[in-house]
Design an enzyme around this catalytic site. Sequence first.
Site, PDB file in Angstrom:
ATOM      1  CE  LYS A 156      16.392   1.160   8.386  1.00  0.00           C
ATOM      2  NZ  LYS A 156      15.757   2.058   9.342  1.00  0.00           N
ATOM      3  CG  LEU A 157      19.049  -6.385   4.131  1.00  0.00           C
ATOM      4  CD1 LEU A 157      20.285  -7.014   3.502  1.00  0.00           C
ATOM      5  CD2 LEU A 157      17.872  -6.445   3.169  1.00  0.00           C
ATOM      6  N   GLY A 158      17.095  -6.518   8.668  1.00  0.00           N
ATOM      7  CA  GLY A 158      16.783  -7.223   9.911  1.00  0.00           C
ATOM      8  C   GLY A 158      17.932  -8.099  10.377  1.00  0.00           C
ATOM      9  N   GLY A 179      21.330  -8.180   8.546  1.00  0.00           N
ATOM     10  CA  GLY A 179      22.228  -7.035   8.534  1.00  0.00           C
ATOM     11  C   GLY A 179      21.700  -5.891   7.691  1.00  0.00           C
ATOM     12  CG  ASP A 239      11.186  -3.060  23.748  1.00  0.00           C
ATOM     13  OD1 ASP A 239      10.704  -3.358  22.637  1.00  0.00           O
ATOM     14  OD2 ASP A 239      10.694  -2.183  24.485  1.00  0.00           O
ATOM     15  CB  THR A 263      10.146  -0.477  21.059  1.00  0.00           C
ATOM     16  OG1 THR A 263       9.237  -1.505  21.425  1.00  0.00           O
ATOM     17  CG2 THR A 263       9.398   0.801  20.749  1.00  0.00           C
ATOM     18  N   GLY A 309      14.814   0.483  14.293  1.00  0.00           N
ATOM     19  CA  GLY A 309      15.091   1.131  13.007  1.00  0.00           C
ATOM     20  C   GLY A 309      15.430   2.598  13.168  1.00  0.00           C
ATOM     21  CG  ASP A 310      12.595   5.330  14.709  1.00  0.00           C
ATOM     22  OD1 ASP A 310      12.478   5.395  13.468  1.00  0.00           O
ATOM     23  OD2 ASP A 310      11.625   5.303  15.478  1.00  0.00           O
TER      24      ASP A 310
END
Length: 92
Positions: free
Chosen positions: A19-21, A24, A47, A49, A52-53
């Site tokens: 994962k590269l924020g 992408g 948000d 929060t 990633g999950d």
Amino acid sequence: MSDFVSVVFMQGVKQVLVKLGERGSLLLTEDGNTIVQPAILASNVVDTTGAGDTFTAAYAVALVEGQSLAESLHFASNSQTYGFLCERDILL
């Protein structure tokens, strides 16, 4: 990163998901394929929060449902972006 990925594949891992924020994500497979998923940007981030999950869970669900690797990566990116638009005090 390629040395690390090679070592991981030698230990039996079949896929490496990176994962590269805002850039992408990409998926590397043991057979040498690389799938690039550009970021799907949110128009109004509320948000981040759990982003990633959300991404990881959505990817896993798509795979279990029989989607291709590329479709699963795209679904994960879409799901993560949707999560950016929501307040965290709601249940999805």
